[in-house]
Design an enzyme around this catalytic site. Structure first.
Site, PDB file in Angstrom:
ATOM      1  N   MET A  31       0.845  -1.190   0.000  1.00  0.00           N
ATOM      2  CA  MET A  31       0.000   0.000   0.000  1.00  0.00           C
ATOM      3  C   MET A  31       0.888   1.251   0.000  1.00  0.00           C
ATOM      4  O   MET A  31       0.437   2.343   0.332  1.00  0.00           O
ATOM      5  CB  MET A  31      -0.940  -0.010   1.198  1.00  0.00           C
ATOM      6  CG  MET A  31      -1.897  -1.195   1.158  1.00  0.00           C
ATOM      7  SD  MET A  31      -3.491  -0.889   1.912  1.00  0.00           S
ATOM      8  CE  MET A  31      -3.010  -0.574   3.593  1.00  0.00           C
ATOM      9  N   HIS A  61       9.326  -3.526   3.423  1.00  0.00           N
ATOM     10  CA  HIS A  61       8.958  -3.743   2.019  1.00  0.00           C
ATOM     11  C   HIS A  61      10.210  -3.968   1.166  1.00  0.00           C
ATOM     12  O   HIS A  61      10.213  -4.795   0.256  1.00  0.00           O
ATOM     13  CB  HIS A  61       8.249  -2.511   1.440  1.00  0.00           C
ATOM     14  CG  HIS A  61       6.964  -2.164   2.115  1.00  0.00           C
ATOM     15  ND1 HIS A  61       6.816  -1.050   2.907  1.00  0.00           N
ATOM     16  CD2 HIS A  61       5.758  -2.786   2.099  1.00  0.00           C
ATOM     17  CE1 HIS A  61       5.570  -0.983   3.343  1.00  0.00           C
ATOM     18  NE2 HIS A  61       4.908  -2.026   2.885  1.00  0.00           N
TER      19      HIS A  61
END
Ligand code: PAF
Length: 278
Positions: free
Chosen positions: A27, A34
């Site tokens: 997102m 990430h």
């Protein structure tokens, strides 16, 4: 690095991509967690694809969709640095959920507990968007962080139940040097909340230590975790759970492998974390 904004273009591109294709859905507002997922994807696949989409259907009516942190130019720079091949950025919600959209993926059984109990509808939104992203990107492998342990279980179950041809890869939680799990929500913490938030990981390590020292009674472990967390005046516990690591059924007696997980609020920020005892 190619940035693709159209669903049709992303679907069409798949035939040209060198296999295996690895995929990291996000997102955005990327952090080291990430980056670790994408680096692993890069190492293990011929093509590395990431997506950035703040999925409205996984936010409840009183949750922070409007204020969810966003910085796509910064995200794209980070992804380029680590040699991501393709980033799918649908942008507006209408591209993923056009007018009249009405199909949903429900994974029953494990979604009613823990995060699902506090955030009704959250996992329906997650499962639906991940299924859609899998259909659009058609990856061979998809990479998810262990930090969102329940999300990972829901996606694994959805993939099994619906015979989706994707291998789900679990990646260990990435932590700050003081143990706080990396999360896009950490930016909401003020200095004092950030300092006190280190108690989450300390309490998980305490549970592990107690178990290794022979304590098998789940309530006694939870009590000691509660006492430790409550020493931090800004911490408000939502739940502490010791559950079967597959079914998420709450356990009275610790029988490994178990998932020890918790959700704790600091001001308006709700943090989750977990460890698996094996
Ligand atoms: O973990 C997340 O960031 C999201 O839940 C996901 C998997 C990208 C779905 O929107």
């Amino acid at each position: 690095m190619r940035v693709i904004e159209s669903v049709a273009e992303m679907v069409g591109l798949r035939r040209e991509l060198q296999a295996p294709v690895g995929f990291v859905p996000t997102m955005g507002y990327l952090h080291e967690g990430h980056i670790t997922l994408v680096k692993k994807t890069r190492e293990e696949n011929a093509t590395a694809v990431a997506s950035i989409f703040v999925n409205p259907t996984q936010f409840g009516p009183r949750e922070d969709l409007a204020h969810y942190p966003r910085d796509i130019p910064r995200d794209l720079k980070m992804l380029e640095t680590i040699r991501t091949d393709i980033v799918f950025v649908p942008g507006s919600s209408e591209k993923m959920y056009p007018a009249g959209y009405n199909s949903w993926v429900e994974v029953s059984g494990i979604t009613e507990r823990l995060e699902g109990a506090v955030r009704p509808g959250h996992f329906r939104g997650v499962a639906t968007v991940v299924a859609k992203l899998f259909n659009i990107v058609q990856p061979d492998r998809a990479y998810f962080g262990q930090k969102d342990a329940q999300q990972l279980l829901v996606i694994e179950k959805m993939v099994r139940d619906l015979n989706i041809n994707v291998t789900v890869v679990r990646v260990p939680t990435v932590r700050e040097p003081d143990g706080l799990a990396m999360s896009s929500r950490n930016v909401y913490l003020n200095l004092e909340e950030r300092r006190q938030a280190t108690v989450l990981y300390q309490s998980l390590k305490l549970a592990e230590q107690l178990y290794r020292d022979g304590e098998k009674d789940a309530d006694r472990i939870k009590c000691q975790m509660t006492d430790l967390i409550e020493q931090q005046p800004l911490a408000k516990i939502d739940y502490i759970s010791i559950a079967d690591s597959t079914t998420l059924e709450e356990l009275a007696t610790v029988k490994i492998p178990v998932l020890v997980s918790l959700a704790v609020r600091f001001g308006n920020t709700r943090l989750i974390d977990n460890i698996i005892l094996e």
